[in-house]
Design an enzyme around this catalytic site. Structure first.
Site, short mmCIF file in Angstrom:
data_model
loop_
_atom_site.label_atom_id
_atom_site.label_comp_id
_atom_site.label_asym_id
_atom_site.label_seq_id
_atom_site.Cartn_x
_atom_site.Cartn_y
_atom_site.Cartn_z
CG ASP A 1 -2.56 -6.94 -4.30
OD1 ASP A 1 -1.53 -6.30 -4.52
OD2 ASP A 1 -2.59 -8.18 -4.29
N GLY B 1 0.76 -1.24 0.00
CA GLY B 1 0.00 0.00 0.00
C GLY B 1 0.79 1.29 0.00
CG ASP C 1 -7.85 -12.18 -10.90
OD1 ASP C 1 -7.12 -11.41 -11.54
OD2 ASP C 1 -7.81 -13.41 -11.02
CD1 TRP D 1 4.24 3.24 -4.94
CD2 TRP D 1 3.36 3.22 -7.00
NE1 TRP D 1 5.28 3.26 -5.84
CE2 TRP D 1 4.78 3.25 -7.11
CE3 TRP D 1 2.61 3.19 -8.16
CZ2 TRP D 1 5.44 3.27 -8.34
CZ3 TRP D 1 3.27 3.19 -9.40
CH2 TRP D 1 4.66 3.24 -9.47
CE LYS E 1 8.51 -2.01 -9.93
NZ LYS E 1 8.80 -2.80 -8.71
CG ASP F 1 5.71 -0.45 -7.67
OD1 ASP F 1 6.52 -0.48 -8.62
OD2 ASP F 1 6.07 -0.47 -6.48
#
Length: 338
Positions: free
Chosen positions: A75, A53, A91, A55, A186, A116
Site C-alpha cells: 500500500d 491491514g 505503488d 485482510w 472487490k 480490498d
C-alpha cells in the site's frame, strides 16, 4: 450520538474490535474462505491496497501461522507492523513493486492475490460504478493508446476490480501470480458488470461473484473470486499499460454468443451469522455485560488528522449561526408606545 451508537448499529464493527481485527472487513475474507477454501495449500499470498491491514491479519493467521507461509502487504499508505507480514510501502502500478514482491518470495510466484481497495465513493451508484470500471479497465490492446494510470494513493480503505477497485490490481497480479493461482478482488455490481466478467474469464478458468454476509445488503459491493490463473497464449504482462481496451463501444454491454459470460452469484457466511444490516443490542446472547472497546489500530496518518489536532486545541473553525450572535442595541427595533 454517543461512542457506543455504532457498536449497536454495526455488530461486525463491534466484533472486529472485540476480536482484535483492525477493520470489520476481516469478516468478509473469513466468510469467503469458508465458502471457497481460499487458503488451502497456499504458502505465498499478496494483499494489495492493504491498509489498515485487516485482510493482512487474516492472511498472517491462516497462512503465516503455518510456519512456511509468507504474506506480503502492499500500500502507498503507512501501516502499523503486523507479525508475520512483510510490508511494502509502494505503488502497485510500478514494475519495481512487482519485482520486490517476487524478491520477498525468493523468486517464486504467489499462490493467492487479494485486494480490498476502493476509490472514494460518492453514494451515486452510476458514478461509483464508472470510477470502479475505469480503475479496472486499465488494460489496452497492444499498440493502443494508454489512458492515465490511477495511483494507488487515490484509493481508500474498504475494495477491488465494477469493477476491480484497483485498476492495476489485476495487472500486477499477472506479474506475481502463479499459473493456477487465485485472485480475489472487490467489485461494484452494476449494469455493465457483464463486461468485467468476460474480461476476467480471459485470464482465469473460473470466475464467481460472491457476497459475504458481513457485506451490507444495501451496498453494491461484492467480490470477484477468480481461480485457475491461465493467461492467453502469448500474453506478456506489462505494467506500462493497462490490461483491457478502454475505447469500448457505447453498446458494449449488449454481449451475446461466446462473449457473454454468466457468472454464478454466491452468498457466503452461515445463515445463523449476524445480519450486517440489522441493529443489535449492546448485550449479545452470551449474557456478558457490554464494555466499550476502542479500535484495535487507529489510522496512522488519516486525511482528517489535522482537523483532529485543531479540534483538540479549540482552533477548528465553526460555522456561525445567526442565533448564536448577540443582538446589539442597534438591531433592536423600538416598539411604539401604546
Amino acid at each position: 450520538m454517543g461512542r457506543t451508537s455504532k457498536d449497536k448499529r454495526d455488530v461486525y464493527y463491534r466484533l472486529a474490535k472485540e476480536n482484535g481485527w483492525r477493520a470489520r472487513s476481516a469478516f468478509k475474507l473469513l466468510q469467503l474462505d469458508e465458502e471457497f477454501q481460499l487458503f488451502q495449500g497456499v504458502t505465498r499470498a499478496v494483499d494489495l491496497c492493504a491498509a489498515p491491514g485487516s485482510w493482512s491479519q487474516v492472511l498472517s493467521q491462516k497462512i503465516g501461522g503455518q510456519g512456511s507461509g509468507h504474506v506480503v502487504a502492499v500500500d502507498l499508505q503507512a501501516m502499523a507492523p503486523l507479525p508475520g507480514v512483510i510490508q511494502i510501502q509502494g505503488d502497485i502500478t510500478q514494475l519495481s513493486t512487482a519485482k520486490e514482491i517476487i524478491q520477498h518470495f525468493e523468486g517464486c510466484p504467489a499462490d493467492l492475490v487479494v485486494c480490498d481497495g476502493a476509490p472514494d465513493v460518492t453514494g451515486l451508484h452510476d458514478v461509483d460504478e464508472y470510477m470502479q470500471a475505469q480503475l479496472l479497465l486499465a488494460v489496452s490492446n497492444p499498440g493502443s493508446p494508454c489512458p492515465p494510470l490511477v495511483p494507488l494513493g487515490h484509493l481508500s480503505l474498504g475494495f477491488t476490480l465494477s469493477h476491480l477497485s484497483c485498476p492495476q490490481a489485476l495487472n500486477i497480479a499477472t506479474h506475481v501470480l502463479k499459473p493456477g493461482g487465485c485472485f480475489v478482488a472487490k467489485i461494484f455490481r452494476g449494469r455493465d458488470v457483464t463486461l468485467l466478467y468476460s474480461q476476467l474469464r480471459v485470464f482465469f478458468s473460473s470466475v464467481l461473484c460472491a457476497k459475504p454476509r458481513s457485506s451490507r445488503n444495501s451496498s453494491i459491493e461484492a467480490f470477484a473470486v477468480c481461480r485457475g490463473y491461465d493467461p492467453p497464449e502469448g500474453f506478456v504482462a506489462d505494467l506500462s499499460r493497462p490490461l483491457l481496451d478502454h475505447s469500448y463501444d457505447p453498446d458494449f454491454n449488449q454481449l451475446d454468443g461466446p462473449t457473454r459470460i454468466i457468472v454464478p452469484f454466491v452468498t457466503c457466511g452461515d445463515l445463523s451469522a449476524y445480519d450486517s444490516d440489522r441493529s443489535y443490542p449492546l448485550e449479545l446472547e452470551d449474557g456478558s455485560g457490554y464494555k466499550y472497546t476502542p479500535p484495535t489500530q487507529p489510522p496512522i496518518s488519516p486525511p482528517y488528522q489535522e482537523a483532529c489536532t485543531l479540534k483538540k486545541k479549540g482552533q477548528l473553525a465553526k460555522e456561525i449561526r445567526p442565533q448564536d450572535c448577540p443582538i446589539s442595541q442597534v438591531d433592536v427595533v423600538p416598539q411604539p408606545t401604546p
